[in-house]
Design a protein around this motif. Structure first.
Motif, PDB file in Angstrom:
ATOM      1  N   GLU A   2      57.670  66.534 109.542  1.00 32.40           N
ATOM      2  CA  GLU A   2      58.474  65.675 108.665  1.00 32.40           C
ATOM      3  C   GLU A   2      59.723  66.388 108.150  1.00 32.40           C
ATOM      4  OE1 GLU A   2      54.210  64.291 107.567  1.00 32.40           O
ATOM      5  OE2 GLU A   2      55.140  65.790 108.841  1.00 32.40           O
ATOM      6  N   LYS A   3      59.615  67.701 107.902  1.00 30.35           N
ATOM      7  CA  LYS A   3      60.774  68.443 107.400  1.00 30.35           C
ATOM      8  C   LYS A   3      61.881  68.555 108.463  1.00 30.35           C
ATOM      9  CE  LYS A   3      59.447  69.299 103.159  1.00 30.35           C
ATOM     10  NZ  LYS A   3      59.297  70.623 102.573  1.00 30.35           N
TER      11      LYS A   3
ATOM     12  N   HIS B  66      57.112  58.586 106.682  1.00 33.96           N
ATOM     13  CA  HIS B  66      56.322  59.795 106.417  1.00 33.96           C
ATOM     14  C   HIS B  66      55.067  59.493 105.604  1.00 33.96           C
ATOM     15  CE1 HIS B  66      60.076  62.599 106.978  1.00 33.96           C
ATOM     16  NE2 HIS B  66      59.759  61.907 108.057  1.00 33.96           N
ATOM     17  N   SER B  67      55.032  58.349 104.907  1.00 34.80           N
ATOM     18  CA  SER B  67      53.882  58.002 104.067  1.00 34.80           C
ATOM     19  C   SER B  67      52.770  57.307 104.844  1.00 34.80           C
ATOM     20  CB  SER B  67      54.328  57.089 102.918  1.00 34.80           C
ATOM     21  OG  SER B  67      54.635  55.775 103.391  1.00 34.80           O
ATOM     22  N   LEU B  68      53.044  56.914 106.082  1.00 34.72           N
ATOM     23  CA  LEU B  68      52.051  56.197 106.876  1.00 34.72           C
ATOM     24  C   LEU B  68      50.938  57.138 107.343  1.00 34.72           C
ATOM     25  CD1 LEU B  68      54.411  53.982 109.076  1.00 34.72           C
ATOM     26  CD2 LEU B  68      53.129  53.294 107.038  1.00 34.72           C
ATOM     27  N   THR B  69      49.814  56.556 107.771  1.00 30.23           N
ATOM     28  CA  THR B  69      48.699  57.331 108.314  1.00 30.23           C
ATOM     29  C   THR B  69      48.461  56.914 109.761  1.00 30.23           C
ATOM     30  OG1 THR B  69      47.645  57.398 106.129  1.00 30.23           O
ATOM     31  CG2 THR B  69      46.285  57.951 108.024  1.00 30.23           C
ATOM     32  N   PRO B  70      48.731  57.821 110.723  1.00 32.87           N
ATOM     33  CA  PRO B  70      49.344  59.142 110.539  1.00 32.87           C
ATOM     34  C   PRO B  70      50.826  59.000 110.243  1.00 32.87           C
ATOM     35  CG  PRO B  70      49.096  58.678 112.866  1.00 32.87           C
ATOM     36  CD  PRO B  70      48.436  57.544 112.150  1.00 32.87           C
ATOM     37  N   PRO B  71      51.440  60.044 109.654  1.00 35.74           N
ATOM     38  CA  PRO B  71      52.876  59.967 109.376  1.00 35.74           C
ATOM     39  C   PRO B  71      53.667  59.799 110.668  1.00 35.74           C
ATOM     40  CG  PRO B  71      51.869  61.862 108.279  1.00 35.74           C
ATOM     41  CD  PRO B  71      50.854  61.319 109.232  1.00 35.74           C
TER      42      PRO B  71
ATOM     43  N   HIS C  71      60.497  60.714 112.741  1.00 31.98           N
ATOM     44  CA  HIS C  71      61.511  60.028 113.533  1.00 31.98           C
ATOM     45  C   HIS C  71      61.956  60.875 114.724  1.00 31.98           C
ATOM     46  CE1 HIS C  71      65.287  58.183 114.749  1.00 31.98           C
ATOM     47  NE2 HIS C  71      64.950  57.116 114.057  1.00 31.98           N
ATOM     48  N   LEU C  72      62.238  62.142 114.482  1.00 28.40           N
ATOM     49  CA  LEU C  72      62.644  63.132 115.485  1.00 28.40           C
ATOM     50  C   LEU C  72      64.115  63.032 115.886  1.00 28.40           C
ATOM     51  CD1 LEU C  72      59.666  63.080 118.054  1.00 28.40           C
ATOM     52  CD2 LEU C  72      59.900  64.470 116.009  1.00 28.40           C
TER      53      LEU C  72
ATOM     54  N   ARG D 108      63.164  72.885 102.059  1.00 31.75           N
ATOM     55  CA  ARG D 108      63.734  71.538 102.128  1.00 31.75           C
ATOM     56  C   ARG D 108      62.911  70.583 101.274  1.00 31.75           C
ATOM     57  NH1 ARG D 108      63.770  71.567 108.711  1.00 31.75           N
ATOM     58  NH2 ARG D 108      65.023  73.488 108.949  1.00 31.75           N
ATOM     59  N   PRO D 109      63.547  69.661 100.552  1.00 33.29           N
ATOM     60  CA  PRO D 109      62.783  68.678  99.769  1.00 33.29           C
ATOM     61  C   PRO D 109      62.097  67.678 100.690  1.00 33.29           C
ATOM     62  CG  PRO D 109      65.123  68.144  99.736  1.00 33.29           C
ATOM     63  CD  PRO D 109      64.999  69.467 100.447  1.00 33.29           C
ATOM     64  N   SER D 110      61.115  66.966 100.165  1.00 33.58           N
ATOM     65  CA  SER D 110      60.483  65.887 100.928  1.00 33.58           C
ATOM     66  C   SER D 110      61.438  64.696 100.968  1.00 33.58           C
ATOM     67  CB  SER D 110      59.166  65.462 100.276  1.00 33.58           C
ATOM     68  OG  SER D 110      59.424  64.854  99.016  1.00 33.58           O
ATOM     69  N   MET D 111      61.245  63.802 101.921  1.00 30.88           N
ATOM     70  CA  MET D 111      62.089  62.605 101.963  1.00 30.88           C
ATOM     71  C   MET D 111      61.834  61.712 100.759  1.00 30.88           C
ATOM     72  SD  MET D 111      64.309  62.811 104.308  1.00 30.88           S
ATOM     73  CE  MET D 111      64.993  61.326 103.627  1.00 30.88           C
ATOM     74  N   GLU D 112      60.628  61.744 100.228  1.00 27.52           N
ATOM     75  CA  GLU D 112      60.342  60.983  99.007  1.00 27.52           C
ATOM     76  C   GLU D 112      61.226  61.474  97.866  1.00 27.52           C
ATOM     77  OE1 GLU D 112      56.460  59.580  96.383  1.00 27.52           O
ATOM     78  OE2 GLU D 112      56.383  61.456  97.521  1.00 27.52           O
ATOM     79  N   ARG D 113      61.352  62.805  97.730  1.00 26.94           N
ATOM     80  CA  ARG D 113      62.189  63.385  96.701  1.00 26.94           C
ATOM     81  C   ARG D 113      63.674  63.065  96.950  1.00 26.94           C
ATOM     82  NH1 ARG D 113      62.183  65.386  91.473  1.00 26.94           N
ATOM     83  NH2 ARG D 113      64.194  66.411  91.196  1.00 26.94           N
ATOM     84  N   VAL D 114      64.096  63.157  98.197  1.00 23.26           N
ATOM     85  CA  VAL D 114      65.485  62.855  98.539  1.00 23.26           C
ATOM     86  C   VAL D 114      65.829  61.411  98.196  1.00 23.26           C
ATOM     87  CG1 VAL D 114      67.119  62.621 100.460  1.00 23.26           C
ATOM     88  CG2 VAL D 114      65.595  64.594 100.363  1.00 23.26           C
ATOM     89  N   ALA D 115      64.937  60.481  98.555  1.00 26.22           N
ATOM     90  CA  ALA D 115      65.168  59.068  98.263  1.00 26.22           C
ATOM     91  C   ALA D 115      65.277  58.837  96.758  1.00 26.22           C
ATOM     92  CB  ALA D 115      64.036  58.224  98.851  1.00 26.22           C
ATOM     93  N   TRP D 116      64.428  59.515  95.981  1.00 25.99           N
ATOM     94  CA  TRP D 116      64.452  59.373  94.513  1.00 25.99           C
ATOM     95  C   TRP D 116      65.782  59.875  93.947  1.00 25.99           C
ATOM     96  CZ3 TRP D 116      64.992  62.829  90.480  1.00 25.99           C
ATOM     97  CH2 TRP D 116      64.720  62.328  89.194  1.00 25.99           C
ATOM     98  N   GLU D 117      66.240  61.026  94.429  1.00 30.34           N
ATOM     99  CA  GLU D 117      67.485  61.597  93.912  1.00 30.34           C
ATOM    100  C   GLU D 117      68.688  60.724  94.248  1.00 30.34           C
ATOM    101  OE1 GLU D 117      68.364  65.716  94.130  1.00 30.34           O
ATOM    102  OE2 GLU D 117      66.257  66.347  94.191  1.00 30.34           O
ATOM    103  N   LEU D 118      68.714  60.186  95.448  1.00 26.46           N
ATOM    104  CA  LEU D 118      69.837  59.333  95.826  1.00 26.46           C
ATOM    105  C   LEU D 118      69.851  58.028  95.041  1.00 26.46           C
ATOM    106  CD1 LEU D 118      69.857  59.854  99.700  1.00 26.46           C
ATOM    107  CD2 LEU D 118      71.610  60.597  98.078  1.00 26.46           C
ATOM    108  N   GLU D 119      68.679  57.471  94.790  1.00 26.28           N
ATOM    109  CA  GLU D 119      68.616  56.246  93.991  1.00 26.28           C
ATOM    110  C   GLU D 119      69.061  56.525  92.562  1.00 26.28           C
ATOM    111  OE1 GLU D 119      68.458  52.346  93.492  1.00 26.28           O
ATOM    112  OE2 GLU D 119      68.159  53.388  95.401  1.00 26.28           O
ATOM    113  N   ARG D 120      68.705  57.691  92.035  1.00 22.94           N
ATOM    114  CA  ARG D 120      69.150  58.070  90.684  1.00 22.94           C
ATOM    115  C   ARG D 120      70.671  58.172  90.628  1.00 22.94           C
ATOM    116  NH1 ARG D 120      70.809  62.721  88.472  1.00 22.94           N
ATOM    117  NH2 ARG D 120      70.304  63.912  90.361  1.00 22.94           N
ATOM    118  N   LEU D 121      71.269  58.760  91.658  1.00 22.85           N
ATOM    119  CA  LEU D 121      72.728  58.889  91.704  1.00 22.85           C
ATOM    120  C   LEU D 121      73.397  57.526  91.827  1.00 22.85           C
ATOM    121  CD1 LEU D 121      73.089  62.045  93.976  1.00 22.85           C
ATOM    122  CD2 LEU D 121      73.558  61.886  91.523  1.00 22.85           C
ATOM    123  N   ARG D 122      72.778  56.615  92.555  1.00 23.28           N
ATOM    124  CA  ARG D 122      73.317  55.246  92.652  1.00 23.28           C
ATOM    125  C   ARG D 122      73.317  54.559  91.295  1.00 23.28           C
ATOM    126  NH1 ARG D 122      70.859  51.238  96.792  1.00 23.28           N
ATOM    127  NH2 ARG D 122      72.676  50.059  96.086  1.00 23.28           N
ATOM    128  N   GLU D 123      72.256  54.765  90.540  1.00 18.58           N
ATOM    129  CA  GLU D 123      72.179  54.160  89.207  1.00 18.58           C
ATOM    130  C   GLU D 123      73.241  54.730  88.276  1.00 18.58           C
ATOM    131  OE1 GLU D 123      68.196  54.800  87.919  1.00 18.58           O
ATOM    132  OE2 GLU D 123      67.315  53.383  89.353  1.00 18.58           O
TER     133      GLU D 123
END
Length: 406
Positions: A326-327, A268-273, A276-277, A386-401
Motif C-alpha cells: 500500500e505504501k 486499501h481498506s478492503l479485505t484483502p486490500p 493500485h500499483l 510515508r503516511p497511510s492513504m487514510e491519513r493523506v485523505a484526512w489532511e487534504l480534506e482538512r486543507l480543503r475546509e
C-alpha cells in the motif's frame, strides 16, 4: 463463483477436529485455512476500533453451517497471492469446546484457482456479439484512447438493467497482448469495488477464440494528465472527447487530490486490500463536474513490465526490490501531488520539482506549501516514513475546509 468451481473447492475440503480453546486462526498471522463448521462453536475475536484496550474486544460466536476465515477465498484477488505470499488474518478464531470442521487449506486453494475462478467473480458477463453491436464492430470512430500496444478503449452504448441505454467505455485487448488470466484477474478485482471516486466496472467478456474485453462507465472529460498538461496533451489521445481546460485553480486541484486520496484509502481498506500499483495522472479521469474517478484498478504485475518505462516516474523506487505494498501507492500519490502543484511532469529530481514555481496566488500560498509538505512525506524513500492513504485523505480534506473559509 459458479457451481463447477464450488465443486472443485469442495473436493479439497478435509475433515479436522479442534480441542477446546484451540487457536484456529490468529489475527495478524498468515491465513493458512478456511473452516466450514460441522459441529461445535467457534469464537471470532475482533477489536472495535484501533485501541488496544481489552475493553474493545468483541467475541462473536459462530456455529454449525457457518464459515471462519472466509477471506481466504478472496486471497487470489490480492497482490500477495501473485507474489506467493499468504494473506494476513483480519480476525482471530478460537474453538469453544470440541469442534469438528471441514478445512480448506491455502495450498489446496492455489491448486484450484484458474481463469474460471476469476471469471466467476465478475459482476456481469457480456457476450462478444453484445460488445461488437455496442461499438459498431469496434469502429475506429469510436476509439477513445489507446493504451500502448495492448488495449484500445471504445465508446459504446449498451442496454443495462437500470437504464434503457448506457454510454460505456469498452476496453478491448489486442490479440495475444496479455494472458487471459491477467484480464480475468483485473475484472474480478474491479468487481469488488464500489466508490464514487472509482470508475465503475460493469462487466466483461472472456470468450475462447475472441479478444477479451472489459466494460466500464464512460467518463466524458478526459484525464487529469490532459488537463494539467493542456498544450502537450491536446490531440495526443486519439479520439479523445475531452477538451482540456484552462489552468485548473488550486481549489479544483485540491478537490481532485482529496477525492483521489479518498479512493485509494478505500481500496486499501478492503479485505484483502487492493493496491493500485499504477497510479498516475493518466489514470485519474474527470467527469463533467470535475469529480475525480480513479481507473486501472486490478491490473496485474504483468502490466508493470508493459508500461514501466512510459510511467517509471510514478513508481516506488523499491517496487522491484521489495515488491508492491500500500505504501507504494502512497509514493505514486506523492508524485501526482507534485504534478498537481507544479504542472510539471515527473521527470528528474522530485525535490526540485516541488521547489519549482507553484501555481498559486498570494492568498493560497500557505495552503500550497502544506500540500507540498504532504507530497514530500509521501515521497519519502523509507516506506515506514510515508503516511497511510487514510491519513493523506484526512489532511487534504482538512486543507480543503480551511481554503473554503477564505
Amino acid at each position: 463463483m459458479d457451481e463447477r468451481m464450488l465443486r472443485r473447492i469442495c473436493q479439497c475440503l478435509e475433515p479436522r477436529e479442534f480441542d477446546d480453546y484451540s487457536i484456529i486462526i490468529e489475527k495478524g498471522k498468515p491465513l493458512e485455512m478456511m473452516l466450514f463448521i460441522v459441529e461445535g462453536n467457534v469464537s471470532i475475536e475482533k477489536r472495535n476500533g484501533s485501541s488496544p484496550s481489552s475493553n474493545n474486544l468483541q467475541q462473536l460466536p459462530r456455529g454449525a453451517g457457518e464459515l471462519c476465515g472466509e477471506e481466504l477465498l478472496r486471497w487470489p484477488l490480492s497482490t500477495s497471492y501473485h507474489l506467493g505470499a499468504l494473506l494476513l488474518a483480519t480476525e482471530s478464531a478460537k474453538a469453544i469446546g470440541h469442534v469438528q470442521a471441514l478445512v480448506l487449506k491455502a495450498i489446496d486453494l492455489r491448486g484450484v484457482v484458474d481463469t474460471d475462478y476469476f471469471v466467476g467473480m465478475m459482476c456481469r458477463t457480456f457476450s462478444a456479439k453484445e460488445l461488437e453491436k455496442a461499438t459498431d464492430n469496434y469502429h475506429p470512430s469510436r476509439i477513445i484512447h489507446k493504451e500502448l500496444n495492448f488495449a484500445t478503449f471504445y465508446k459504446g452504448v449498451l442496454p443495462m438493467p437500470d437504464d434503457d441505454k448506457t454510454v460505456v467505455a469498452v476496453k478491448k485487448y489486442a490479440k495475444d497482448s496479455l494472458p487471459t488470466w491477467d484480464v480475468a484477474v483485473e475484472a474480478a478485482v474491479a468487481s469488488q469495488t464500489n466508490h464514487i471516486n472509482v470508475v465503475r466496472f460493469l462487466g466483461g467478456c472472456v470468450e475462447e477464440e475472441k479478444e477479451p474485453a472489459l466494460v466500464f462507465e464512460y467518463i466524458p472529460n478526459g484525464t487529469l494528465f490532459e488537463h494539467i498538461h493542456k498544450e502537450e496533451a491536446a490531440g495526443s489521445f486519439e479520439g479523445s472527447s475531452s477538451s482540456p481546460t484552462a489552468l485548473l485553480s488550486l481549489e479544483l486541484r485540491l478537490k481532485i487530490a482529496s477525492e483521489t486520496a479518498g479512493a485509494l484509502a478505500y481500496l486499501h481498506s478492503l479485505t484483502p486490500p487492493i493496491t493500485h500499483l499504477f497510479l498516475s495522472t493518466k489514470h485519474i479521469l474527470l467527469d463533467e463536474h470535475y469529480t475525480a474517478k480513479l481507473s486501472a484498478i486490478g491490473r496485474s504485475i504483468t502490466h508493470y513490465y508493459l508500461i514501466k518505462i512510459p510511467e517509471q516516474g510514478y513508481f516506488d523506487p523499491y517496487f522491484e526490490r521489495d515488491g508492491p505494498v500500500e505504501k507504494s501507492d502512497v509514493y505514486s500519490f506523492g508524485v501526482v501531488l507534485a504534478e498537481l502543484l507544479t504542472s510539471q511532469k515527473p521527470e528528474g529530481c522530485l525535490d526540485q520539482i516541488l521547489r519549482a514555481q507553484i501555481t498559486v496566488n498570494e492568498a493560497t500560498s500557505e495552503t500550497a506549501k502544506e500540500v507540498a509538505d504532504l507530497a514530500e512525506r509521501c515521497l519519502s524513500f523509507t516506506r515506514k516514513e510515508r503516511p497511510s492513504m487514510e491519513r493523506v485523505a484526512w489532511e487534504l480534506e482538512r486543507l480543503r475546509e480551511i481554503m473554503a473559509k477564505y
